[in-house]
Design an enzyme around this catalytic site. Structure first.
Site, PDB file in Angstrom:
ATOM      1  N   ASP A  89     -10.516   1.933   3.643  1.00  0.00           N
ATOM      2  CA  ASP A  89     -10.504   3.307   3.364  1.00  0.00           C
ATOM      3  C   ASP A  89     -11.924   3.911   3.798  1.00  0.00           C
ATOM      4  OD1 ASP A  89      -7.612   3.676   3.502  1.00  0.00           O
ATOM      5  OD2 ASP A  89      -7.562   3.341   1.046  1.00  0.00           O
ATOM      6  N   GLU A 143       0.104  10.168  18.307  1.00  0.00           N
ATOM      7  CA  GLU A 143      -0.400   8.953  18.154  1.00  0.00           C
ATOM      8  C   GLU A 143       0.538   7.718  18.578  1.00  0.00           C
ATOM      9  OE1 GLU A 143      -2.061   6.742  14.419  1.00  0.00           O
ATOM     10  OE2 GLU A 143      -3.088   8.618  14.701  1.00  0.00           O
ATOM     11  N   ARG A 153       3.448   9.130  14.949  1.00  0.00           N
ATOM     12  CA  ARG A 153       3.184  10.408  14.259  1.00  0.00           C
ATOM     13  C   ARG A 153       2.556  11.621  15.013  1.00  0.00           C
ATOM     14  NH1 ARG A 153      -1.630   9.119   9.754  1.00  0.00           N
ATOM     15  NH2 ARG A 153      -2.988   8.351  11.325  1.00  0.00           N
ATOM     16  N   TYR A 210      -9.606  -4.306   6.572  1.00  0.00           N
ATOM     17  CA  TYR A 210      -9.003  -2.722   6.546  1.00  0.00           C
ATOM     18  C   TYR A 210      -9.691  -1.978   5.402  1.00  0.00           C
ATOM     19  CZ  TYR A 210      -6.787   1.575   6.485  1.00  0.00           C
ATOM     20  OH  TYR A 210      -6.469   2.916   6.555  1.00  0.00           O
ATOM     21  N   ARG A 256       0.684  -1.210   0.071  1.00  0.00           N
ATOM     22  CA  ARG A 256      -0.054  -0.077   0.115  1.00  0.00           C
ATOM     23  C   ARG A 256       0.843   1.378   0.030  1.00  0.00           C
ATOM     24  NH1 ARG A 256      -2.877   1.393   3.960  1.00  0.00           N
ATOM     25  NH2 ARG A 256      -4.692   1.884   2.807  1.00  0.00           N
ATOM     26  N   ARG A 297      -4.935  -4.131  16.303  1.00  0.00           N
ATOM     27  CA  ARG A 297      -3.957  -3.182  16.888  1.00  0.00           C
ATOM     28  C   ARG A 297      -4.781  -2.019  17.431  1.00  0.00           C
ATOM     29  NH1 ARG A 297       0.596  -3.757  18.894  1.00  0.00           N
ATOM     30  NH2 ARG A 297       1.494  -1.839  18.077  1.00  0.00           N
ATOM     31  N   ARG A 340       7.254   6.642  -6.000  1.00  0.00           N
ATOM     32  CA  ARG A 340       7.127   7.510  -7.278  1.00  0.00           C
ATOM     33  C   ARG A 340       8.398   7.858  -7.552  1.00  0.00           C
ATOM     34  NH1 ARG A 340       2.662  10.132  -4.747  1.00  0.00           N
ATOM     35  NH2 ARG A 340       0.827   8.749  -4.898  1.00  0.00           N
TER      36      ARG A 340
END
Length: 372
Positions: A348, A298, A278, A346, A170, A247, A174
């Site tokens: 989005d 977090e 983060r 999971y 995921r 988690r 680039r």
């Protein structure tokens, strides 16, 4: 009294409730928490919309989903461009030519690809068998060691060699000078936060907060013909086959008397020694100019029964266990399971909306077919 009881006032439950209401169905939504919105819940603090359960950026290639979600809020032009902080060295995410230039001094895509190929060859990786090998095969050993390994092991609480390779697929890589994390055609943050979206979806629908469905199952179940359950499927069946693995997270939110703390909405801390993964500075999601700022650290943690389950751990062992629970679910004639916890997958946000719309359409069409 009701056609449907929907357990959970998160995005999936709210979309389904909205669609069923439009089809003339009477719904009751019950929610264990003290607020609607699930994990996309936002609230205002110092004039800033705070993402209580972590950063949520809506992005999708699905035009139908984008049009649908925009009927409930105005979205801004926010582009997700997180920053990686490795012991105070700053790198661009996703891994792109800015990252490669900072790491190796290369300038062209050809130079970057050659450097990665050299490091993959030196590591002798032909077919990746775990996350570590997969990551090195994508970005080379240097970037893996600084920007992937520590962050990932904190996030999942396991060594990278114990984690399956598909997790890291995921991760965008680039060979362009482009800091946009997502490739999707549509992307943004709702101006005024996410809670307004759920509030509008649930308009005209009875909602009972602070209501634990499983603790009141007998008295609630008799109130409706069908139940749509978006909670943990293993908890619904009282963990009869054992606990699925998740988690969890802890959040530490702080108001700071400065206008700008880190200059970016999301900064990932990729060294293992920093205990949090983060820091989110919420005002940057909406280009805020408030005199103060709000940040959230977090912290990933091991899930224990009773904790909030944020991420399903979709490895082979857990997927096999889920299939056993799903066998029970398929035998139900009154209860439907949905959402990331009900389906142990999971998702989005755009996937959640798409799945909820698909489910709702199927239920409505089935009812119309039966009535014919």
């Amino acid at each position: 009294m009701y056609d449907y009881i929907i357990v959970g006032a998160g995005l999936y439950g709210a979309v389904v409730a909205n669609e069923l209401k439009k089809a003339g169905k009477k719904c009751l939504v019950v929610e264990k928490r003290a607020h609607i919105g699930g994990n996309i819940y936002t609230y205002e603090l110092e004039g800033i919309q705070v993402h209580k359960y972590g950063a949520h950026i809506f992005h999708t290639d699905n035009e139908e989903v984008w049009r649908y979600i925009n009927t409930f809020a105005k979205f801004n032009r926010y582009t997700n461009s997180p920053i990686a902080n490795y012991k105070n060295e700053i790198y661009s995410l996703p891994f792109n030519m800015y990252t490669f230039n900072k790491m190796w001094g290369v300038v062209t895509p050809q130079e970057a690809k050659k450097k990665i190929e050299e490091q993959v060859r030196e590591c002798g990786i032909d077919e990746p068998h775990n996350l570590e090998e997969q990551a090195i095969s994508l970005v080379g050993k240097d970037i893996y060691e600084k920007l992937v390994k520590g962050y990932t092991e904190k996030q999942w609480g396991k060594s990278a060699v114990e984690l399956p390779s598909f997790i890291i697929k995921r991760l965008p890589v680039r060979f362009t000078y482009d800091n946009n994390y997502f490739n999707d055609a549509y992307q943004g943050i709702p101006v005024g936060g996410y809670t307004q979206i759920i509030d509008k979806m649930l308009e005209g629908i009875e909602v009972r907060l602070n209501t634990d469905y499983l603790a009141n199952k007998d008295e609630l179940s008799v109130l409706a013909k069908k139940i749509i359950y978006t909670g943990m499927i293993d908890e619904y069946y009282n963990y009869c086959y054992g606990e699925l693995e998740y988690r969890s997270l802890n959040f530490e939110t702080e108001v700071l008397d400065v206008g700008n703390y880190q200059g970016n909405a999301v900064m990932n801390y990729t060294d293992y020694e920093t205990p949090y993964t983060r820091i989110i500075e919420h005002k940057h999601f909406e280009f805020g100019r408030q005199k103060k700022t709000v940040i959230t650290r977090e912290y990933p943690k091991t899930w224990n029964c009773g904790d909030e389950p944020y991420y399903p751990v979709n490895n082979e062992v857990n997927d096999m266990l889920f299939k056993k629970y799903w066998t029970l679910a398929e035998k139900e004639d009154k209860v439907f399971f949905g959402g990331r916890l009900g389906l142990y997958k999971y998702y989005d946000m755009d996937d959640v909306v798409a799945e909820a719309l698909k489910f709702s359409k199927g239920v409505i069409n089935e009812k119309e077919k039966n009535s014919d």
